[in-house]
Write a protein that holds these residues in place. Structure first.
Motif, short mmCIF file in Angstrom:
data_model
loop_
_atom_site.label_atom_id
_atom_site.label_comp_id
_atom_site.label_asym_id
_atom_site.label_seq_id
_atom_site.Cartn_x
_atom_site.Cartn_y
_atom_site.Cartn_z
N SER A 52 0.85 -1.19 0.00
CA SER A 52 0.00 0.00 0.00
C SER A 52 0.89 1.24 0.00
O SER A 52 1.60 1.50 0.97
N ALA A 53 0.83 2.00 -1.08
CA ALA A 53 1.66 3.22 -1.18
C ALA A 53 1.29 4.23 -0.12
O ALA A 53 2.16 4.84 0.50
N GLY A 54 0.00 4.43 0.12
CA GLY A 54 -0.44 5.41 1.12
C GLY A 54 -0.02 5.04 2.53
O GLY A 54 0.45 5.88 3.29
N THR A 55 -0.16 3.78 2.87
CA THR A 55 0.24 3.31 4.20
C THR A 55 1.75 3.46 4.39
O THR A 55 2.21 3.93 5.44
N PHE A 56 2.52 3.09 3.38
CA PHE A 56 3.97 3.23 3.46
C PHE A 56 4.36 4.70 3.62
O PHE A 56 5.19 5.05 4.46
N PHE A 57 3.75 5.57 2.81
CA PHE A 57 4.05 6.99 2.89
C PHE A 57 3.78 7.52 4.31
O PHE A 57 4.63 8.20 4.89
N ASN A 58 2.61 7.21 4.84
CA ASN A 58 2.25 7.73 6.17
C ASN A 58 3.16 7.21 7.27
O ASN A 58 3.49 7.94 8.21
N ALA A 59 3.61 5.97 7.15
CA ALA A 59 4.43 5.36 8.20
C ALA A 59 5.92 5.67 8.07
O ALA A 59 6.62 5.78 9.09
N ARG A 60 6.43 5.82 6.83
CA ARG A 60 7.87 5.89 6.65
C ARG A 60 8.42 7.18 6.04
O ARG A 60 9.62 7.44 6.11
N ILE A 61 7.56 7.99 5.42
CA ILE A 61 8.04 9.19 4.73
C ILE A 61 7.48 10.47 5.37
O ILE A 61 8.25 11.36 5.76
N LYS A 62 6.18 10.54 5.48
CA LYS A 62 5.52 11.74 6.01
C LYS A 62 6.10 12.09 7.39
O LYS A 62 6.26 11.23 8.24
N ASP A 63 6.41 13.33 7.58
CA ASP A 63 6.94 13.87 8.84
C ASP A 63 8.36 13.39 9.19
O ASP A 63 8.89 13.79 10.22
N ASP A 64 8.97 12.55 8.35
CA ASP A 64 10.34 12.08 8.65
C ASP A 64 11.40 12.74 7.78
O ASP A 64 12.59 12.61 8.06
N PHE A 65 10.96 13.42 6.71
CA PHE A 65 11.90 14.06 5.79
C PHE A 65 11.44 15.48 5.46
O PHE A 65 10.24 15.73 5.37
N ARG A 66 12.42 16.35 5.28
CA ARG A 66 12.12 17.72 4.87
C ARG A 66 11.47 17.66 3.49
O ARG A 66 11.90 16.90 2.62
N CYS A 67 10.44 18.46 3.28
CA CYS A 67 9.77 18.44 1.98
C CYS A 67 9.28 19.82 1.60
O CYS A 67 9.20 20.72 2.43
N ARG A 68 8.98 19.95 0.31
CA ARG A 68 8.35 21.17 -0.20
C ARG A 68 7.61 20.82 -1.49
O ARG A 68 7.91 19.82 -2.14
N ARG A 69 6.69 21.66 -1.82
CA ARG A 69 5.95 21.48 -3.07
C ARG A 69 6.90 21.70 -4.24
O ARG A 69 7.78 22.54 -4.18
N ASP A 70 6.77 20.91 -5.28
CA ASP A 70 7.64 21.00 -6.45
C ASP A 70 7.56 22.40 -7.06
O ASP A 70 6.48 22.83 -7.47
N PRO A 71 8.68 23.12 -7.14
CA PRO A 71 8.65 24.49 -7.68
C PRO A 71 8.37 24.52 -9.18
O PRO A 71 7.96 25.56 -9.70
N GLU A 72 8.55 23.41 -9.88
CA GLU A 72 8.28 23.35 -11.32
C GLU A 72 6.81 23.04 -11.62
O GLU A 72 6.40 23.07 -12.77
N ARG A 73 6.05 22.76 -10.59
CA ARG A 73 4.65 22.39 -10.76
C ARG A 73 3.86 23.57 -11.34
O ARG A 73 3.92 24.68 -10.82
N ARG A 74 3.13 23.31 -12.39
CA ARG A 74 2.29 24.34 -12.98
C ARG A 74 0.98 24.42 -12.22
O ARG A 74 0.40 23.41 -11.87
N ARG A 75 0.53 25.63 -12.02
CA ARG A 75 -0.73 25.84 -11.32
C ARG A 75 -1.76 26.34 -12.32
O ARG A 75 -1.46 27.15 -13.19
N PHE A 76 -2.97 25.85 -12.16
CA PHE A 76 -4.05 26.23 -13.05
C PHE A 76 -5.23 26.72 -12.23
O PHE A 76 -5.33 26.46 -11.05
N GLY A 77 -6.11 27.43 -12.87
CA GLY A 77 -7.33 27.88 -12.22
C GLY A 77 -7.25 29.32 -11.78
O GLY A 77 -6.21 29.95 -11.84
N PRO A 78 -8.37 29.85 -11.31
CA PRO A 78 -8.46 31.27 -10.97
C PRO A 78 -7.59 31.67 -9.79
O PRO A 78 -7.19 32.83 -9.67
N ASN A 79 -7.29 30.75 -8.89
CA ASN A 79 -6.49 31.09 -7.69
C ASN A 79 -5.06 30.58 -7.78
O ASN A 79 -4.36 30.52 -6.79
N ALA A 80 -4.61 30.24 -8.97
CA ALA A 80 -3.28 29.66 -9.15
C ALA A 80 -2.17 30.66 -8.89
O ALA A 80 -2.27 31.81 -9.00
#
Length: 80
Positions: A52-80
């Motif tokens: 289970s990808a979600g279970t693994f993420f929650n147990a082993r990745i989330k809150d254990d590593f520094r993270c940030r939203r991908d700066p190359e990510r394109r945003r769409f929509g009126p509030n982008a």
């Protein structure tokens, strides 16, 4: 860059891993792509084999590593 898809996951679409930098990128279905820093390659390999990808993420990745939203990510929509 190594990559893996999770076609059965309702949370995570795919992950990618850059062995030179130790950066794990995770593309979430609902919130987009995030980068996780200083992730060991062994953890990426375990993630690829997780039943289970979600279970693994929650147990082993989330809150254990520094993270940030991908700066190359394109945003769409009126509030982008």
């Amino acid at each position: 860059m190594r990559a893996h898809r999770f076609p059965q996951s309702s949370m995570i679409a795919r992950i990618g891993y850059d062995e030179e930098t130790g950066i794990l990128s995770i593309s979430f279905h609902d919130t987009g792509k995030y980068l996780y820093y200083d992730v060991p390659v062994a953890l990426f390999e375990e993630f690829c084999r997780a039943p289970s990808a979600g279970t693994f993420f929650n147990a082993r990745i989330k809150d254990d590593f520094r993270c940030r939203r991908d700066p190359e990510r394109r945003r769409f929509g009126p509030n982008a």
